[in-house]
Design a protein around this motif. Sequence first.
Motif, PDB file in Angstrom:
ATOM      1  N   ASP A  22       0.819  -1.292  -0.147  1.00 25.44           N
ATOM      2  CA  ASP A  22      -0.097   0.069   0.105  1.00 25.44           C
ATOM      3  C   ASP A  22       0.800   1.121  -0.038  1.00 25.44           C
ATOM      4  O   ASP A  22       1.675   1.404   0.816  1.00 25.44           O
ATOM      5  CB  ASP A  22      -0.813  -0.012   1.332  1.00 25.44           C
ATOM      6  CG  ASP A  22      -2.148   0.951   1.289  1.00 25.44           C
ATOM      7  OD1 ASP A  22      -1.901   1.863   0.383  1.00 25.44           O
ATOM      8  OD2 ASP A  22      -2.975   0.920   1.824  1.00 25.44           O
ATOM      9  N   ARG A  23       0.586   2.097  -1.000  1.00 21.98           N
ATOM     10  CA  ARG A  23       1.543   3.491  -0.985  1.00 21.98           C
ATOM     11  C   ARG A  23       1.087   4.212   0.025  1.00 21.98           C
ATOM     12  O   ARG A  23       2.221   4.847   0.592  1.00 21.98           O
ATOM     13  CB  ARG A  23       1.019   4.198  -2.138  1.00 21.98           C
ATOM     14  CG  ARG A  23       1.143   3.617  -3.517  1.00 21.98           C
ATOM     15  CD  ARG A  23       1.283   4.531  -4.758  1.00 21.98           C
ATOM     16  NE  ARG A  23       0.174   5.316  -4.561  1.00 21.98           N
ATOM     17  CZ  ARG A  23      -0.077   6.406  -5.391  1.00 21.98           C
ATOM     18  NH1 ARG A  23       1.006   6.771  -6.195  1.00 21.98           N
ATOM     19  NH2 ARG A  23      -1.183   7.038  -5.470  1.00 21.98           N
ATOM     20  N   PHE A  24       0.282   4.330   0.998  1.00 19.54           N
ATOM     21  CA  PHE A  24       0.132   5.024   2.165  1.00 19.54           C
ATOM     22  C   PHE A  24       0.165   4.178   3.427  1.00 19.54           C
ATOM     23  O   PHE A  24      -1.011   3.395   3.826  1.00 19.54           O
ATOM     24  CB  PHE A  24      -1.207   5.891   2.204  1.00 19.54           C
ATOM     25  CG  PHE A  24      -1.245   6.946   1.072  1.00 19.54           C
ATOM     26  CD1 PHE A  24      -0.976   8.143   1.501  1.00 19.54           C
ATOM     27  CD2 PHE A  24      -1.589   6.432  -0.234  1.00 19.54           C
ATOM     28  CE1 PHE A  24      -1.000   9.126   0.595  1.00 19.54           C
ATOM     29  CE2 PHE A  24      -1.633   7.711  -1.063  1.00 19.54           C
ATOM     30  CZ  PHE A  24      -1.320   8.967  -0.967  1.00 19.54           C
ATOM     31  N   GLU A  50      -6.266   4.747   0.636  1.00 23.59           N
ATOM     32  CA  GLU A  50      -6.253   5.453  -0.565  1.00 23.59           C
ATOM     33  C   GLU A  50      -7.560   5.052  -1.325  1.00 23.59           C
ATOM     34  O   GLU A  50      -7.772   3.843  -1.672  1.00 23.59           O
ATOM     35  CB  GLU A  50      -4.941   5.286  -1.266  1.00 23.59           C
ATOM     36  CG  GLU A  50      -5.087   6.096  -2.662  1.00 23.59           C
ATOM     37  CD  GLU A  50      -3.890   5.862  -3.395  1.00 23.59           C
ATOM     38  OE1 GLU A  50      -3.649   6.495  -4.522  1.00 23.59           O
ATOM     39  OE2 GLU A  50      -2.740   5.172  -3.031  1.00 23.59           O
ATOM     40  N   VAL A  55      -7.791  10.417   0.003  1.00 24.01           N
ATOM     41  CA  VAL A  55      -6.931   9.348   1.074  1.00 24.01           C
ATOM     42  C   VAL A  55      -7.549   9.788   2.459  1.00 24.01           C
ATOM     43  O   VAL A  55      -7.616  10.974   2.888  1.00 24.01           O
ATOM     44  CB  VAL A  55      -5.433   9.889   1.202  1.00 24.01           C
ATOM     45  CG1 VAL A  55      -4.725   9.128   2.190  1.00 24.01           C
ATOM     46  CG2 VAL A  55      -4.871   9.673  -0.390  1.00 24.01           C
ATOM     47  N   GLN A 109       7.658  -1.307  -3.679  1.00 22.50           N
ATOM     48  CA  GLN A 109       7.131   0.117  -3.689  1.00 22.50           C
ATOM     49  C   GLN A 109       7.489   0.788  -5.065  1.00 22.50           C
ATOM     50  O   GLN A 109       6.537   1.471  -5.614  1.00 22.50           O
ATOM     51  CB  GLN A 109       7.599   0.805  -2.765  1.00 22.50           C
ATOM     52  CG  GLN A 109       6.990   2.197  -2.432  1.00 22.50           C
ATOM     53  CD  GLN A 109       5.261   2.089  -2.318  1.00 22.50           C
ATOM     54  OE1 GLN A 109       5.077   1.379  -1.134  1.00 22.50           O
ATOM     55  NE2 GLN A 109       4.712   2.552  -3.108  1.00 22.50           N
ATOM     56  N   ASP A 113       4.861   2.317  -7.657  1.00 20.37           N
ATOM     57  CA  ASP A 113       4.595   3.595  -8.397  1.00 20.37           C
ATOM     58  C   ASP A 113       4.889   3.372  -9.751  1.00 20.37           C
ATOM     59  O   ASP A 113       4.152   4.527 -10.470  1.00 20.37           O
ATOM     60  CB  ASP A 113       5.989   4.302  -7.803  1.00 20.37           C
ATOM     61  CG  ASP A 113       5.975   4.418  -6.077  1.00 20.37           C
ATOM     62  OD1 ASP A 113       4.953   4.505  -5.832  1.00 20.37           O
ATOM     63  OD2 ASP A 113       6.994   4.744  -5.554  1.00 20.37           O
ATOM     64  N   ALA A 129       1.959  10.259  -0.917  1.00 17.31           N
ATOM     65  CA  ALA A 129       2.439   8.935  -0.637  1.00 17.31           C
ATOM     66  C   ALA A 129       3.835   8.725  -0.373  1.00 17.31           C
ATOM     67  O   ALA A 129       4.359   8.103   0.572  1.00 17.31           O
ATOM     68  CB  ALA A 129       2.166   7.989  -1.753  1.00 17.31           C
ATOM     69  N   GLU A 130       4.798   9.351  -1.177  1.00 14.36           N
ATOM     70  CA  GLU A 130       6.172   9.569  -0.920  1.00 14.36           C
ATOM     71  C   GLU A 130       6.570  10.172   0.410  1.00 14.36           C
ATOM     72  O   GLU A 130       7.563   9.770   1.009  1.00 14.36           O
ATOM     73  CB  GLU A 130       7.212  10.267  -1.994  1.00 14.36           C
ATOM     74  CG  GLU A 130       8.410  10.204  -2.003  1.00 14.36           C
ATOM     75  CD  GLU A 130       9.131  11.012  -3.376  1.00 14.36           C
ATOM     76  OE1 GLU A 130       9.554  11.982  -3.139  1.00 14.36           O
ATOM     77  OE2 GLU A 130       8.774  10.585  -4.402  1.00 14.36           O
ATOM     78  N   GLN A 133       5.685   7.926   3.149  1.00 13.33           N
ATOM     79  CA  GLN A 133       6.429   6.672   3.028  1.00 13.33           C
ATOM     80  C   GLN A 133       7.838   7.170   3.811  1.00 13.33           C
ATOM     81  O   GLN A 133       8.358   6.031   4.753  1.00 13.33           O
ATOM     82  CB  GLN A 133       6.631   6.053   1.977  1.00 13.33           C
ATOM     83  CG  GLN A 133       5.697   5.401   1.020  1.00 13.33           C
ATOM     84  CD  GLN A 133       6.064   5.433  -0.431  1.00 13.33           C
ATOM     85  OE1 GLN A 133       7.243   5.520  -0.862  1.00 13.33           O
ATOM     86  NE2 GLN A 133       4.880   5.396  -1.230  1.00 13.33           N
TER      87      GLN A 133
END
Length: 242
Positions: A22-24, A50, A55, A109, A113, A129-130, A133
């Motif tokens: 999950d990006r978040f 998300e 979000v 990840q 992306d 998200a970046e 992370q």
Amino acid sequence: MAGRASTIGLLLCIAALTGCGDRFPDYNYKMTVYAGEQQFSSVRHVKVTEGVSIVSRKVEGEAVVIDRNGRTYYALLSRADNADYDAFVAGMALRDHVPRDDVQRSEVQQAIDEWYEEHSTQDSFGDAAEFLQAMVKVEGAHDLPRTLPPRRNREPMQAWPMFVTFSNPSDPRTVREVSPEVIGIDRITIEITDEDVTTGIEERLPYGGKYSAAWREWRSAMPLENFRSRLARNDFVKRPRD
């Protein structure tokens, strides 16, 4: 064969976008209030989800309970000007400690992306998200500034929580706001942690902090211009069942 299996595994993670990739990321953070030689803390969990166009963040945890000067004070989960304060306060303290360049990403990840870049004409959540992370990897406790400086079109913003106490601990109608100076607060820190979420505040609140006719009566009896009319159980505690 091994390379193909690895690729399939990555694609499954991308398809799921939950659990492994999950990006978040979800995270726990600890808020610690320092007053003289005393420290008071509370650990909260933030679940970040998300969706297609938003979000969302859901918090589990409780206010910081401060026993000082012969009275109990509470550093609330919300502020009068920010109902979602508890979901964003970690970023207020840690944002200046997040490396903005060359953020390290795992293989999973990176694949996620790249998938988003290929399948979306505009990834509006990419930067957020970046940042998240990287934020959850920040180590150690960092000071929460009392006021955030102006940013873009935003005015300076109060970053410390709202503090209240009950003149009569058994009567929610006696709640009143107090300043950090009255309590004697020197500083507040935020730290990403793997500690368990703090529990037990319900035993300290009027009526056990339960949803009840008494709490509803308290809210309805307050004039609209009074800050107390904006307070509810969720300003003190949030549990998964809430």
